[in-house]
Design a protein around this motif. Structure first.
Motif, mmCIF file in Angstrom:
data_model
loop_
_atom_site.group_PDB
_atom_site.id
_atom_site.type_symbol
_atom_site.label_atom_id
_atom_site.label_comp_id
_atom_site.label_asym_id
_atom_site.label_seq_id
_atom_site.Cartn_x
_atom_site.Cartn_y
_atom_site.Cartn_z
ATOM 1 N N ARG A 90 -11.902 0.913 -7.540
ATOM 2 C CA ARG A 90 -11.709 0.000 -6.413
ATOM 3 C C ARG A 90 -12.983 -0.806 -6.148
ATOM 4 O O ARG A 90 -12.936 -2.010 -5.928
ATOM 5 C CB ARG A 90 -11.319 0.782 -5.154
ATOM 6 N N ARG A 91 -14.142 -0.109 -6.164
ATOM 7 C CA ARG A 91 -15.398 -0.799 -5.930
ATOM 8 C C ARG A 91 -15.665 -1.859 -7.000
ATOM 9 O O ARG A 91 -16.029 -3.002 -6.701
ATOM 10 C CB ARG A 91 -16.555 0.211 -5.918
ATOM 11 N N ALA A 92 -15.453 -1.486 -8.269
ATOM 12 C CA ALA A 92 -15.696 -2.423 -9.369
ATOM 13 C C ALA A 92 -14.756 -3.626 -9.287
ATOM 14 O O ALA A 92 -15.162 -4.762 -9.553
ATOM 15 C CB ALA A 92 -15.525 -1.703 -10.706
ATOM 16 N N ALA A 93 -13.505 -3.374 -8.925
ATOM 17 C CA ALA A 93 -12.536 -4.473 -8.827
ATOM 18 C C ALA A 93 -12.892 -5.426 -7.693
ATOM 19 O O ALA A 93 -12.769 -6.649 -7.820
ATOM 20 C CB ALA A 93 -11.131 -3.913 -8.636
ATOM 21 N N LEU A 94 -13.347 -4.867 -6.569
ATOM 22 C CA LEU A 94 -13.760 -5.725 -5.458
ATOM 23 C C LEU A 94 -14.956 -6.581 -5.845
ATOM 24 O O LEU A 94 -15.032 -7.763 -5.499
ATOM 25 C CB LEU A 94 -14.100 -4.863 -4.236
ATOM 26 N N GLU A 95 -15.889 -5.986 -6.573
ATOM 27 C CA GLU A 95 -17.044 -6.746 -7.034
ATOM 28 C C GLU A 95 -16.637 -7.838 -8.021
ATOM 29 O O GLU A 95 -17.255 -8.899 -8.085
ATOM 30 C CB GLU A 95 -18.074 -5.813 -7.669
ATOM 31 N N ALA A 96 -15.588 -7.562 -8.796
ATOM 32 C CA ALA A 96 -15.110 -8.559 -9.761
ATOM 33 C C ALA A 96 -14.362 -9.700 -9.092
ATOM 34 O O ALA A 96 -14.208 -10.772 -9.679
ATOM 35 C CB ALA A 96 -14.214 -7.890 -10.798
ATOM 36 N N GLY A 97 -13.886 -9.475 -7.840
ATOM 37 C CA GLY A 97 -13.218 -10.560 -7.124
ATOM 38 C C GLY A 97 -11.854 -10.244 -6.569
ATOM 39 O O GLY A 97 -11.177 -11.127 -6.033
ATOM 40 N N ALA A 98 -11.398 -8.969 -6.664
ATOM 41 C CA ALA A 98 -10.112 -8.604 -6.078
ATOM 42 C C ALA A 98 -10.186 -8.739 -4.564
ATOM 43 O O ALA A 98 -11.215 -8.440 -3.944
ATOM 44 C CB ALA A 98 -9.743 -7.183 -6.461
ATOM 45 N N THR A 99 -9.081 -9.194 -3.954
ATOM 46 C CA THR A 99 -9.039 -9.343 -2.509
ATOM 47 C C THR A 99 -8.540 -8.071 -1.834
ATOM 48 O O THR A 99 -9.020 -7.697 -0.771
ATOM 49 C CB THR A 99 -8.112 -10.512 -2.118
ATOM 50 N N ASP A 100 -7.573 -7.410 -2.482
ATOM 51 C CA ASP A 100 -6.974 -6.222 -1.873
ATOM 52 C C ASP A 100 -6.367 -5.343 -2.968
ATOM 53 O O ASP A 100 -6.250 -5.765 -4.129
ATOM 54 C CB ASP A 100 -5.901 -6.633 -0.860
ATOM 55 N N PHE A 101 -5.941 -4.117 -2.555
ATOM 56 C CA PHE A 101 -5.361 -3.150 -3.482
ATOM 57 C C PHE A 101 -4.043 -2.614 -2.938
ATOM 58 O O PHE A 101 -3.857 -2.505 -1.724
ATOM 59 C CB PHE A 101 -6.287 -1.935 -3.640
ATOM 60 N N LEU A 102 -3.172 -2.221 -3.853
ATOM 61 C CA LEU A 102 -1.994 -1.405 -3.544
ATOM 62 C C LEU A 102 -1.824 -0.386 -4.667
ATOM 63 O O LEU A 102 -2.114 -0.679 -5.833
ATOM 64 C CB LEU A 102 -0.733 -2.261 -3.435
ATOM 65 N N HIS A 103 -1.344 0.802 -4.306
ATOM 66 C CA HIS A 103 -1.127 1.840 -5.304
ATOM 67 C C HIS A 103 0.338 1.913 -5.694
ATOM 68 O O HIS A 103 1.234 1.684 -4.877
ATOM 69 C CB HIS A 103 -1.589 3.209 -4.772
ATOM 70 N N LYS A 104 0.557 2.234 -6.953
ATOM 71 C CA LYS A 104 1.909 2.473 -7.458
ATOM 72 C C LYS A 104 2.279 3.936 -7.226
ATOM 73 O O LYS A 104 1.412 4.818 -7.308
ATOM 74 C CB LYS A 104 1.978 2.158 -8.947
ATOM 75 N N PRO A 105 3.554 4.187 -7.006
ATOM 76 C CA PRO A 105 4.615 3.195 -6.817
ATOM 77 C C PRO A 105 4.457 2.502 -5.463
ATOM 78 O O PRO A 105 4.078 3.148 -4.489
ATOM 79 C CB PRO A 105 5.892 4.036 -6.870
ATOM 80 N N VAL A 106 4.694 1.204 -5.424
ATOM 81 C CA VAL A 106 4.450 0.438 -4.205
ATOM 82 C C VAL A 106 5.458 0.799 -3.129
ATOM 83 O O VAL A 106 6.637 1.057 -3.409
ATOM 84 C CB VAL A 106 4.505 -1.078 -4.469
ATOM 85 N N ASP A 107 4.968 0.850 -1.921
ATOM 86 C CA ASP A 107 5.841 0.975 -0.758
ATOM 87 C C ASP A 107 6.385 -0.417 -0.454
ATOM 88 O O ASP A 107 5.620 -1.360 -0.233
ATOM 89 C CB ASP A 107 5.056 1.526 0.434
ATOM 90 N N ARG A 108 7.683 -0.541 -0.456
ATOM 91 C CA ARG A 108 8.299 -1.871 -0.348
ATOM 92 C C ARG A 108 7.908 -2.580 0.942
ATOM 93 O O ARG A 108 7.607 -3.775 0.941
ATOM 94 C CB ARG A 108 9.811 -1.756 -0.457
ATOM 95 N N ALA A 109 7.921 -1.870 2.049
ATOM 96 C CA ALA A 109 7.594 -2.496 3.334
ATOM 97 C C ALA A 109 6.124 -2.932 3.360
ATOM 98 O O ALA A 109 5.790 -4.032 3.806
ATOM 99 C CB ALA A 109 7.880 -1.529 4.477
ATOM 100 N N GLU A 110 5.243 -2.026 2.855
ATOM 101 C CA GLU A 110 3.825 -2.370 2.840
ATOM 102 C C GLU A 110 3.550 -3.526 1.885
ATOM 103 O O GLU A 110 2.792 -4.447 2.201
ATOM 104 C CB GLU A 110 2.985 -1.162 2.423
ATOM 105 N N PHE A 111 4.189 -3.489 0.715
ATOM 106 C CA PHE A 111 4.004 -4.569 -0.253
ATOM 107 C C PHE A 111 4.420 -5.901 0.341
ATOM 108 O O PHE A 111 3.684 -6.903 0.249
ATOM 109 C CB PHE A 111 4.825 -4.273 -1.518
#
Length: 343
Positions: A90-111
């Motif tokens: 998560r830290r590396a992805a944020l540094e690379a430029g990701a804005t946000d995260f979601l984990h699989k399997p995705v929660d439909r309402a949250e997604f």
């Protein structure tokens, strides 16, 4: 709003496409291959990109890095979807430029909520950008209007002086263009050229303080009257020197020095050579050039070739030799300026 979804798993891709399509105003565009998604994004302007982490060709981390490297993608929302719960990822992805995260399997309402919020943020960012562009255009337009007004005001001031000496006609316009052209031929940049073009017409503003019986005298001036006439240089400098405007500052220098001569025989201070400011040396040539090639009640207009011979003869005596040399390549432009701004 275009939502790009990149995932090599067709089931995940179908689920996310379905969920995105239920968000008002969202149009999903799905890609199973990272390269295809990057290619589409490089040619279009998506509003949100959703990318899987684990993919065979280009993983989500490299995808984000390459996406951020594309022009104009600094504020694009990037949502990474991954089954990996490692905090370091998560830290590396944020540094690379990701804005946000979601984990699989995705929660439909949250997604759905995340997608809706990120698209809302994107819409607000676009509106702010559009507003900034509108304001920039408005400022540019207002600046152009101010510049135009400034030039008109300066020309009015110059003409106020010139109209006291009604022989001159379009003199101030021609010598301003001659001065600009000379400055360019001497290697001065566009800003300097624009400045001297505005300031040169102020060269004789001091004539506003010259008595009419001298300024308008049809006969040759007496030595005493000539001394009074020469004061227009100092008067012009005194009128303009207190203003902080770059145009008026240059105008003050021109008014004070355009009758100085290279050999020190000019007035009002008898300056020599490069002690005379460059703008004064340039305007000295431009002013005499136009005076020679313009008709006056006491003389006919000289041919340009006659004026050229006179000025070249005065090189190193009346005129700065470098100014005269620069003028040598401008005679076609001189003729064009005279044709455009004829009396």
């Amino acid at each position: 709003m275009d939502v790009v979804i990149v995932d090599d798993n067709p089931v995940n891709l179908t689920v996310m496409e379905h969920l995105v399509s239920r968000v008002d105003g969202a149009s999903p565009r799905v890609f199973r291959h990272s390269e295809e998604g990057l290619s589409w994004c490089s040619e279009h302007d998506p509003d949100l990109v959703i990318v899987d982490y684990q993919m065979p060709d280009i993983d989500g981390m490299k995808f984000i890095e390459r996406m951020r490297a594309l022009p104009g993608r600094d504020e694009l929302p990037l949502l990474m979807v991954t089954a990996n719960t490692d905090r370091e990822l998560r830290r590396a992805a944020l540094e690379a430029g990701a804005t946000d995260f979601l984990h699989k399997p995705v929660d439909r309402a949250e997604f759905t909520a995340r997608v809706r919020n990120m698209l809302r943020l994107r819409a607000m960012t676009r509106r702010l950008t559009d507003r900034a562009i509108e304001l920039e255009h408005a400022v540019t337009k207002a600046t152009r209007a101010l510049v135009s007004t400034e030039r008109d005001t300066l020309l009015c001031l110059a003409r106020a002086a010139e109209y006291r000496d009604p022989e001159t006609g379009a003199h101030v316009l021609r010598m301003a263009e001659f001065s600009r052209a000379l400055a360019g031929a001497m290697g001065k940049d566009a800003d300097y050229q624009a400045l001297i073009r505005k300031a040169a017409p102020l060269h004789d503003v001091g004539k506003l303080g010259t008595p009419d019986h001298i300024l308008l005298k049809p006969a040759r001036l007496t030595p005493q009257e000539m001394e009074v006439m020469k004061q227009h240089t100092t008067i012009g400098w005194q009128i303009l020197r207190e203003h902080r405007s770059p145009v008026l500052q240059m105008g003050a220098a021109i008014a004070w020095t355009h009758h100085e001569k290279w050999d020190g025989s000019g007035y009002p201070r008898g300056l020599t050579g490069t002690d005379i400011p460059l703008e004064g040396r340039i305007v000295a040539v431009a002013d005499v050039l136009d005076a020679l090639t313009s008709a006056r009640p006491y003389k006919h207009a000289w041919d340009v070739s006659e004026a050229r011979a006179f000025i070249e003869k005065g090189s190193g005596v009346h005129f700065d030799p470098q100014c005269v040399e620069a003028l040598g390549g401008l005679w076609d432009e001189v003729r064009a300026i005279r044709d455009e701004y004829h009396d």
